[in-house]
Design an enzyme around this catalytic site. Structure first.
Site, PDB file in Angstrom:
ATOM      1  N   ASP A   3      -2.321   9.767   2.731  1.00 47.38           N
ATOM      2  CA  ASP A   3      -2.100   8.803   1.654  1.00 47.38           C
ATOM      3  C   ASP A   3      -1.892   9.447   0.283  1.00 47.38           C
ATOM      4  O   ASP A   3      -2.626  10.359  -0.093  1.00 47.38           O
ATOM      5  CB  ASP A   3      -3.350   7.909   1.577  1.00 47.38           C
ATOM      6  CG  ASP A   3      -3.231   6.807   0.547  1.00 47.38           C
ATOM      7  OD1 ASP A   3      -2.496   5.850   0.794  1.00 47.38           O
ATOM      8  OD2 ASP A   3      -3.879   6.915  -0.517  1.00 47.38           O
ATOM      9  N   ASP A  11      -6.004   7.124   8.549  1.00 47.97           N
ATOM     10  CA  ASP A  11      -5.390   7.243   7.234  1.00 47.97           C
ATOM     11  C   ASP A  11      -6.277   8.181   6.425  1.00 47.97           C
ATOM     12  O   ASP A  11      -7.483   7.975   6.347  1.00 47.97           O
ATOM     13  CB  ASP A  11      -5.345   5.847   6.587  1.00 47.97           C
ATOM     14  CG  ASP A  11      -4.128   5.652   5.719  1.00 47.97           C
ATOM     15  OD1 ASP A  11      -3.886   6.514   4.859  1.00 47.97           O
ATOM     16  OD2 ASP A  11      -3.430   4.640   5.889  1.00 47.97           O
ATOM     17  N   ASP A  61       2.620  -1.634   2.281  1.00 49.23           N
ATOM     18  CA  ASP A  61       2.832  -1.637   0.827  1.00 49.23           C
ATOM     19  C   ASP A  61       4.149  -2.298   0.444  1.00 49.23           C
ATOM     20  O   ASP A  61       4.502  -2.325  -0.733  1.00 49.23           O
ATOM     21  CB  ASP A  61       2.885  -0.195   0.292  1.00 49.23           C
ATOM     22  CG  ASP A  61       1.536   0.484   0.343  1.00 49.23           C
ATOM     23  OD1 ASP A  61       0.509  -0.219   0.261  1.00 49.23           O
ATOM     24  OD2 ASP A  61       1.508   1.728   0.462  1.00 49.23           O
TER      25      ASP A  61
HETATM   26  C1  GLC Z   1      -0.986   4.423  -0.890  1.00 48.31           C
HETATM   27  C2  GLC Z   1      -1.337   3.305   0.050  1.00 48.31           C
HETATM   28  C3  GLC Z   1      -1.597   2.064  -0.744  1.00 48.31           C
HETATM   29  C4  GLC Z   1      -2.735   2.317  -1.670  1.00 48.31           C
HETATM   30  C5  GLC Z   1      -2.530   3.576  -2.509  1.00 48.31           C
HETATM   31  C6  GLC Z   1      -3.820   4.034  -3.107  1.00 48.31           C
HETATM   32  O1  GLC Z   1       0.187   4.208  -1.572  1.00 48.31           O
HETATM   33  O2  GLC Z   1      -0.347   3.149   1.005  1.00 48.31           O
HETATM   34  O3  GLC Z   1      -1.849   0.962   0.065  1.00 48.31           O
HETATM   35  O4  GLC Z   1      -2.912   1.219  -2.526  1.00 48.31           O
HETATM   36  O5  GLC Z   1      -2.044   4.651  -1.761  1.00 48.31           O
HETATM   37  O6  GLC Z   1      -4.657   4.587  -2.116  1.00 48.31           O
END
Ligand code: GLC
Ligand code: CA
Length: 554
Positions: A199, A98, A329
């Site tokens: 992300d 990620d 999420d």
């Molecule tokens: C993305 C991720 C989430 C996280 C956010 C901040 O949306 O999937 O889990 O809280 O980014 O990094």
């Protein structure tokens, strides 16, 4: 379309903290993932996306990284990570990490140095503004609630964070920041990664100079989206990133992109797009409200169908969408997209097939292959998710009673997807011998991998059949590259489409518990998949059972 190594693959998302705990500390880890590679291989998946396991204070469960070159000891060591990459490779699978580079953690060295010397090199790594008494630089609301500005410790400045205050935004306008990001990405790609899931990437381009937007809630703040809608030129950053990293390694990249404009699809995922693919979030954002979770409208089967078809039409054959039912999420897809009270083995399989056969790259989120469901919650104190805790407050402030607010949280909390993977009917669902970091869904005694492996009619075995079908040499080309054409779109609670290539396949799901009749325009050659043991048909007319799904070769 130029063929790519990843086009015909099936991807699987692992949330390391909740996948499998190898050492009894209650936290899933990399050795745990390694020990389950054979399970994943047997399922048939090829690409494994790991949610972050870098060094992190875990305030946002790893999406707050304090060292991009280290593995957090709770997840294992760098040797474990290298071993995972090697073991996956041995089985013909590749690993995606990620990439969380809109922000880092406030415990990252860069941020610490910015605090020590805000006017020096590292001050420029962030968005800093002089602090003014009783006034914030802008009125933007962070995604996790409250203003996006926070005092920079021991200085007379404030810093920007569009997510949590422990996630300071990196200043992408600064070429030195970008160099650091590319260096790190290449360092990982050199280790043999297959690529990255990228992300929150739409946030890296801010509309400058910063200014206020009209308030959209009583708190006088406005959603970040107002600013993002005005931000121009993200393509310069993304194109540079592609050229400096992914492209050199023929890496797979999938972007968490929400707000692309229709004309921009080719820029994102066309022939020389910024990314290999982007997720289809059309279904997940349906019914959402700027006011908060409490104000959102539930999605119906017809809405679900229309969302899927809308995305498919938007992309056409420009590129590849990554199709999801859920992720870390979101609530569990079966709890969200199947009408309340109807969640059962048949309906779960129907949803699986309707989603899996769409054009694009299917992603399975851990536990989805078991039909894992939302977790019951009885008090806000049980909730870990920082987003859900904020939304609880928002709901109370809007006048909901604590019981009503808790119901909202139960529907949407990210914890729903983050409860431990249900491996068996044993203690803690076989996830850990210790105390799990997040409570196990009590339904593990009936929904678990061990039981489903032994049951030929289980949701898991149905997923295996779907995966096998996608890989069947006969139908692969059609399923991967064939066009998608909706059929009977106006019919209520029926979702059906053709996939047309060398073969013509009809995917049809009766999205309700009552039976429903369809008349095929022509006969079919073969039943490729059926979630029931029979087809109730009479001279070209099929009476579908409740939640029956069929994949027919026409
Ligand atoms: C993305 C991720 C989430 C996280 C956010 C901040 O949306 O999937 O889990 O809280 O980014 O990094
Ligand atoms: Ca562990």
């Amino acid at each position: 379309m130029t063929k790519k190594w990843w086009h015909d693959k099936v991807a699987y998302q692992i949330y390391p903290k909740s996948f499998y705990d190898s050492n009894g500390d209650g936290i899933g880890d990399i050795p745990g993932i390694i020990s389950k590679l054979d399970y994943l291989k047997d399922l048939g998946v090829d690409i494994l996306w790991l949610s972050p396991c870098y060094q992190s204070p875990l305030v946002d469960q790893g999406y707050d990284i304090s060292d991009y070159y280290r593995i957090d000891p709770r997840f294992g060591t760098m040797e474990d990570m290298e071993e995972l990459i090697a073991q996956a490779k041995k089985r013909g699978m590749s690993i995606l990490m990620d990439l969380v580079v809109n922000h880092c953690s406030d415990e990252h060295e860069w941020f610490q140095k910015a605090c020590e010397d805000p006017d020096g090199k590292y001050g420029k790594f962030f968005y800093l503004r002089d602090k003014k008494e009783g006034e914030l630089p802008t009125n933007w609301r962070s995604y996790f609630g409250g203003p996006v500005w926070e005092d920079l410790p021991c200085t007379s400045k404030q810093y920007l964070h569009v997510f949590h205050r422990k996630q300071p935004d990196l200043n992408w306008e600064n070429p030195e920041v970008r160099e650091e990001v590319y260096k790190n990405m290449n360092w990982w790609l050199e280790k043999g990664l297959g690529g990255f899931r990228v992300d929150a990437i739409v946030n890296i381009k801010k509309a400058l100079p910063f200014h206020d937007y009209p308030a959209d809630r009583e708190d006088g703040l406005c959603s970040i989206n107002a600013m993002l809608a005005e931000a121009k030129g993200i393509g310069e950053f993304l194109g540079e990133m592609r050229d400096r990293t992914f492209k050199k390694y023929d890496a797979f990249s999938v972007g968490e992109v929400f707000n692309e404009k229709p004309g921009e699809i080719p820029d994102y995922i066309g022939e020389n797009g910024y990314f290999s693919s982007i997720f289809d979030f059309n279904e997940t954002i349906f019914g959402g409200s700027e006011k908060g979770w409490y104000d959102s409208v539930p999605i119906t089967p017809d809405d679900y169908k229309n969302c899927c078809f809308e995305s498919q039409a938007k992309i056409g054959d420009t590129g590849f969408l990554s199709n999801i039912i859920e992720n870390h999420d979101e609530p569990r897809g079966v709890s969200r997209y199947i009408p309340q009270g109807d969640c059962c083995v048949e309906s779960k399989k129907m949803l699986a097939a309707l989603n899996f056969m769409l054009r694009g790259l299917p992603f399975i989120y851990q536990g989805q292959e078991l039909g894992m469901e939302n977790v019951p919650i009885s008090s806000i104190d049980e909730v870990d998710d920082i987003s859900a805790r904020d939304e609880y407050k928002v709901a109370l402030e809007a006048g909901l009673s604590p019981e009503e607010a808790l119901k909202v949280i139960a529907r949407f909390s990210r914890d729903n997807a983050r409860t431990p993977m249900q491996w068996s009917a044993g203690k803690n669902a076989g996830f850990t011998t210790g105390t799990p970091w997040l409570k196990v869904n009590p339904n593990y005694t009936s929904i678990n991998a061990k039981a489903q492996m032994a049951d030929p009619d289980s949701v898991m075995n149905f997923y295996k059949k779907l995966i096998a079908l996608r890989k069947d040499p006969l139908y692969r080309e059609t399923i991967v590259y064939g066009a998608l054409e909706p059929v009977w779109q106006e019919r209520h609670n029926l979702m059906a489409y053709y996939r047309k290539g060398e073969y013509t396949l009809l995917v049809v799901g009766n999205y309700q518990r009552e039976e429903q009749e369809i008349t095929l325009p022509q006969g079919y050659q073969k039943v490729l998949l059926n979630n029931y043991h029979d087809i109730n048909e009479d001279s070209g007319c099929i009476r579908l059972h409740g939640y029956q799904v069929l994949i027919l070769e026409i």
